[in-house]
Each structure stands twice: as C-alpha cells, then as structure tokens.
Design a protein around this motif. Structure first.
Motif, PDB file in Angstrom:
ATOM      1  N   LEU A   5       0.760  -0.653   0.024  1.00 12.87           N
ATOM      2  CA  LEU A   5       0.220  -0.110   0.175  1.00 12.87           C
ATOM      3  C   LEU A   5       0.650   1.248  -0.024  1.00 12.87           C
ATOM      4  CD1 LEU A   5      -3.141  -0.565   2.403  1.00 12.87           C
ATOM      5  CD2 LEU A   5      -3.009  -0.400  -0.503  1.00 12.87           C
ATOM      6  N   VAL A   6       0.846   1.858  -0.774  1.00 13.19           N
ATOM      7  CA  VAL A   6       2.118   3.209  -1.231  1.00 13.19           C
ATOM      8  C   VAL A   6       0.973   4.088  -0.112  1.00 13.19           C
ATOM      9  CG1 VAL A   6       2.382   4.749  -2.780  1.00 13.19           C
ATOM     10  CG2 VAL A   6       2.026   2.518  -3.549  1.00 13.19           C
ATOM     11  N   PRO A   7       0.595   4.559   0.221  1.00 11.04           N
ATOM     12  CA  PRO A   7       0.326   5.975   0.423  1.00 11.04           C
ATOM     13  C   PRO A   7       0.163   5.404   2.308  1.00 11.04           C
ATOM     14  CG  PRO A   7      -1.608   5.946  -0.416  1.00 11.04           C
ATOM     15  CD  PRO A   7      -1.016   4.207  -0.820  1.00 11.04           C
ATOM     16  N   LEU A   8       0.715   6.300   2.881  1.00  9.10           N
ATOM     17  CA  LEU A   8       0.516   5.840   4.424  1.00  9.10           C
ATOM     18  C   LEU A   8      -0.475   7.206   5.336  1.00  9.10           C
ATOM     19  CD1 LEU A   8       4.067   5.304   6.313  1.00  9.10           C
ATOM     20  CD2 LEU A   8       2.047   4.065   6.015  1.00  9.10           C
ATOM     21  N   THR A  89      -6.661  -2.520   8.958  1.00  9.82           N
ATOM     22  CA  THR A  89      -5.923  -2.230   8.306  1.00  9.82           C
ATOM     23  C   THR A  89      -5.701  -0.923   8.939  1.00  9.82           C
ATOM     24  OG1 THR A  89      -6.679  -2.723   6.627  1.00  9.82           O
ATOM     25  CG2 THR A  89      -5.881  -0.760   6.154  1.00  9.82           C
ATOM     26  N   GLN A  90      -5.813  -0.127   9.499  1.00  9.62           N
ATOM     27  CA  GLN A  90      -5.913   0.805  10.110  1.00  9.62           C
ATOM     28  C   GLN A  90      -4.703   0.731  11.388  1.00  9.62           C
ATOM     29  OE1 GLN A  90     -10.065   2.471  11.314  1.00  9.62           O
ATOM     30  NE2 GLN A  90     -10.023   2.848   9.526  1.00  9.62           N
ATOM     31  N   ARG A  91      -4.850  -0.062  12.228  1.00 10.05           N
ATOM     32  CA  ARG A  91      -4.295  -1.355  13.452  1.00 10.05           C
ATOM     33  C   ARG A  91      -2.609  -1.199  12.536  1.00 10.05           C
ATOM     34  NH1 ARG A  91      -4.071  -2.811  17.739  1.00 10.05           N
ATOM     35  NH2 ARG A  91      -2.556  -3.879  18.492  1.00 10.05           N
ATOM     36  N   GLN A  92      -2.273  -1.837  11.197  1.00 11.56           N
ATOM     37  CA  GLN A  92      -1.146  -2.234  10.508  1.00 11.56           C
ATOM     38  C   GLN A  92      -0.584  -0.756  10.000  1.00 11.56           C
ATOM     39  OE1 GLN A  92      -1.101  -4.376   6.337  1.00 11.56           O
ATOM     40  NE2 GLN A  92       0.266  -4.530   7.224  1.00 11.56           N
ATOM     41  N   GLN A  93      -1.526   0.453   9.582  1.00 13.00           N
ATOM     42  CA  GLN A  93      -0.744   1.511   9.472  1.00 13.00           C
ATOM     43  C   GLN A  93      -0.063   2.344  10.255  1.00 13.00           C
ATOM     44  OE1 GLN A  93      -4.412   2.638   7.315  1.00 13.00           O
ATOM     45  NE2 GLN A  93      -3.748   2.387   5.008  1.00 13.00           N
ATOM     46  N   ALA A  94      -0.870   1.907  11.619  1.00 15.17           N
ATOM     47  CA  ALA A  94      -0.647   2.501  13.195  1.00 15.17           C
ATOM     48  C   ALA A  94       0.853   1.860  12.943  1.00 15.17           C
ATOM     49  CB  ALA A  94      -1.089   2.629  13.821  1.00 15.17           C
ATOM     50  N   TYR A  95       0.854   1.206  13.314  1.00 15.78           N
ATOM     51  CA  TYR A  95       2.409   0.225  13.290  1.00 15.78           C
ATOM     52  C   TYR A  95       3.687   0.830  11.685  1.00 15.78           C
ATOM     53  CZ  TYR A  95       0.674  -3.429  16.710  1.00 15.78           C
ATOM     54  OH  TYR A  95       1.035  -4.015  17.323  1.00 15.78           O
ATOM     55  N   ALA A  96       2.827   0.609  10.670  1.00 18.59           N
ATOM     56  CA  ALA A  96       3.887   0.735   9.758  1.00 18.59           C
ATOM     57  C   ALA A  96       4.681   2.606  10.355  1.00 18.59           C
ATOM     58  CB  ALA A  96       3.370   1.112   8.476  1.00 18.59           C
ATOM     59  N   ARG A  98       4.448   3.785  12.869  1.00 20.91           N
ATOM     60  CA  ARG A  98       5.375   3.962  14.769  1.00 20.91           C
ATOM     61  C   ARG A  98       6.798   3.432  13.774  1.00 20.91           C
ATOM     62  NH1 ARG A  98       4.098   4.996  20.316  1.00 20.91           N
ATOM     63  NH2 ARG A  98       5.759   4.693  21.244  1.00 20.91           N
ATOM     64  N   LEU A  99       7.081   2.168  13.173  1.00 20.22           N
ATOM     65  CA  LEU A  99       8.579   2.331  12.736  1.00 20.22           C
ATOM     66  C   LEU A  99       8.874   1.964  12.035  1.00 20.22           C
ATOM     67  CD1 LEU A  99       6.059  -2.430  12.826  1.00 20.22           C
ATOM     68  CD2 LEU A  99       8.081  -1.073  14.823  1.00 20.22           C
ATOM     69  N   GLY A 100       8.175   2.897  11.190  1.00 14.79           N
ATOM     70  CA  GLY A 100       9.169   3.704  10.257  1.00 14.79           C
ATOM     71  C   GLY A 100       9.359   3.304   8.733  1.00 14.79           C
ATOM     72  N   LEU A 101       8.034   2.611   8.622  1.00 15.05           N
ATOM     73  CA  LEU A 101       7.813   2.038   7.563  1.00 15.05           C
ATOM     74  C   LEU A 101       7.697   2.873   6.617  1.00 15.05           C
ATOM     75  CD1 LEU A 101       6.484  -1.227   8.396  1.00 15.05           C
ATOM     76  CD2 LEU A 101       8.732  -0.504   8.675  1.00 15.05           C
ATOM     77  N   SER A 102       7.860   2.508   5.393  1.00 19.06           N
ATOM     78  CA  SER A 102       7.647   3.422   4.036  1.00 19.06           C
ATOM     79  C   SER A 102       5.864   2.757   3.814  1.00 19.06           C
ATOM     80  CB  SER A 102       8.640   3.107   2.640  1.00 19.06           C
ATOM     81  OG  SER A 102       8.753   2.177   1.831  1.00 19.06           O
ATOM     82  N   SER A 103       5.810   2.004   4.161  1.00 16.49           N
ATOM     83  CA  SER A 103       4.608   1.071   3.406  1.00 16.49           C
ATOM     84  C   SER A 103       3.291   0.036   4.547  1.00 16.49           C
ATOM     85  CB  SER A 103       4.102   1.186   1.553  1.00 16.49           C
ATOM     86  OG  SER A 103       5.214  -0.621   1.471  1.00 16.49           O
ATOM     87  N   THR A 106       1.671  -6.849   3.170  1.00 15.69           N
ATOM     88  CA  THR A 106       1.460  -8.758   3.397  1.00 15.69           C
ATOM     89  C   THR A 106       2.572  -9.747   2.963  1.00 15.69           C
ATOM     90  OG1 THR A 106      -0.520  -9.061   1.720  1.00 15.69           O
ATOM     91  CG2 THR A 106      -1.131  -8.654   3.780  1.00 15.69           C
ATOM     92  N   PRO A 107       2.644 -10.985   3.728  1.00 19.34           N
ATOM     93  CA  PRO A 107       2.306 -10.604   5.710  1.00 19.34           C
ATOM     94  C   PRO A 107       3.343 -10.433   5.919  1.00 19.34           C
ATOM     95  CG  PRO A 107       3.239 -13.531   4.137  1.00 19.34           C
ATOM     96  CD  PRO A 107       2.876 -11.980   2.952  1.00 19.34           C
ATOM     97  N   GLN A 108       2.726  -9.618   7.301  1.00 20.88           N
ATOM     98  CA  GLN A 108       3.742  -9.178   8.313  1.00 20.88           C
ATOM     99  C   GLN A 108       3.694  -9.674   9.211  1.00 20.88           C
ATOM    100  OE1 GLN A 108       2.855  -4.967   8.599  1.00 20.88           O
ATOM    101  NE2 GLN A 108       5.460  -4.540   9.532  1.00 20.88           N
TER     102      GLN A 108
END
Length: 248
Positions: A5-8, A89-96, A98-103, A106-108
């Motif tokens: 997913l490109v846009p955080l 999905t929103q929870r995964q985006q919050a982790y991204a 917090r963890l400084g990921l660009s996107s 799956t699977p993560q």
C-alpha cells in the motif's frame, strides 16, 4: 505476491479446535505475535502456516500469543476476505508509522508491537520473539463474568512498569477456520487459519495500571474460542502485557 500500500496518508468458520491455550506461569514473558494477512494474497498461506506453528508456543521462558488480523485492501468489488476489516488495516498503518516503514505489506508479523518481519520468515520471527521476551512484561489478568446473548463481560486487572499511558484491548478470537477462497490470488485454494481476530476493541486505559469490568459484543459467538486481552502503548506502540481467556 504481496501487495504494497503506497500511501500511509490513507489513514484511513470453522472447527472449534485448538490451538490449545497454555495456562499462565508466574514470571513468564508473554509475547503477542500479530500476523497481518489476507485470503487474497498468494504469499500469505506460508505465513498462516507459520503462525499455526507458533500459536501459543512456549520457548525459553516465554509464551507466544498469536493473532491473525485480516486486512481489507486486498478485497475487490466482486470478492472479499470474509475475515477482513478496516480496523485491522488501520492498526497495521499505525504500526507502519510507528516503526518508520514506507508502506504496509502482507504477510507481515509484528512482534510485541516492537518490530516487524516478513510473515513467512521463520528464523526472523523466532529471533524477534526471543528479543521481545527479554523486555519487561506487565501482568494482565482477566476472567469472564458472563457470556450470554452475544455479550461478553470481563473483569480485567493489569499492571505494567512505569506510568506510561496505555490502552487495554480485547480481541475476540476464532481458534481455527478453513476457507475455500473464491477470489483474489488464491482463488480455488483451501486455506487454513488459526487465531483469527473477529473483533478488536479498546475497553479502557491507564497509566501503569487498569482495573475494571468491561462489556463488549461477541461477533459470531458460536464460533469464537477465546479472547486475548492486552495492554499497549498508544498509536501502535509496544505491547506491555497480554493474557488469554477461554470462552465457555
């Protein structure tokens, strides 16, 4: 293949079998392992299998508590993963964030809210779990007060180190599920899942401690097997403690 997913900026079953939930052991570290997955992703079945291997496993003085959270960005107009939810999905985006990921991807696997690895990478997963088990673990105790008429009432008592503000969350979990996938990259395949999160609800918060009774809905109550209760720093921060409770 996995989908990025490109846009955080866009923040936006089954048999009632094991995995068996091991009883708590005093001073044992409990490590929450979350798999972000989708039935539409062809790279995800090996990660589902790894989660089944890890689910509620004990190793080196720690116990693993697993959650399979199905994201919804693989869903299309003609087919959707029946376990998917924008909540995950929103929870995964919050982790991204917090963890400084660009996107997101799956699977993560996210281990204790502290680090992420490719969901099918057994060696990296076990290394991350071992590292997380060395972190201070709070105490989370939960018991069922009542479970009737699609409502669940719990008594939750939790303490964690320091006075960091944190949320108390409850996941209602289906132990096992089998799906004959009708769409996406896995169309026609039969996929096995464990520890499928059917709902995730924030039930309270505190700074170093929480005690109280909470009530929440039981989705597909006849299929739910247990609940996971955990404490987590806000905005996708570290998981500070976790516990599991079997449903009657």
């Amino acid at each position: 293949m996995s989908r990025l997913l490109v846009p955080l900026l866009l923040l936006t079953a089954a048999s009632r079998g094991s995995p068996a939930l091991a009883p708590a052991v005093p001073n044992e570290a409990v490590v929450l392992v979350e798999l972000f997955t989708s039935e539409g992703c062809s790279s995800c079945p090996p990660a589902d299998a790894l989660l089944a291997e890890l689910a509620d496993e004990r190793a080196s003085g720690s116990r693993i508590v697993a959650l399979s959270e199905h994201v919804d960005y693989w869903d299309g107009p003609d087919w959707r993963d029946r376990f998917s939810s924008p909540v995950f999905t929103q929870r995964q985006q919050a982790y991204a964030r917090r963890l400084g990921l660009s996107s997101v991807y799956t699977p993560q696997l996210v281990v204790a809210g502290r680090t992420d690895v490719l969901g099918s990478d057994r060696r990296a997963a076990r290394a991350a779990i071992a590292l997380a088990a060395r972190e201070p673990s709070g105490r989370v105790a939960a018991r069922i007060v009542s479970a009737a008429a699609a409502k669940l009432s719990l008594r939750v008592d939790a303490t964690w180190s320091g006075s960091v503000p944190a949320d108390v969350l409850v996941a209602v979990v289906q132990d096992r599920a089998t799906t004959r996938v009708a769409g996406g990259e896995n169309a026609g395949r039969t996929i096995e899942h464990v520890a499928v999160a059917r709902s995730l609800t924030a039930v309270g918060s505190g700074a170093g401690a929480f005690s109280g009774s909470v009530t929440l809905a039981l989705p597909d109550a006849n299929r739910a097997g247990h609940v996971v209760v955990f404490v987590q720093e806000r905005e996708g921060g570290p998981v500070l403690g976790a516990s599991t409770v079997l449903l009657p």
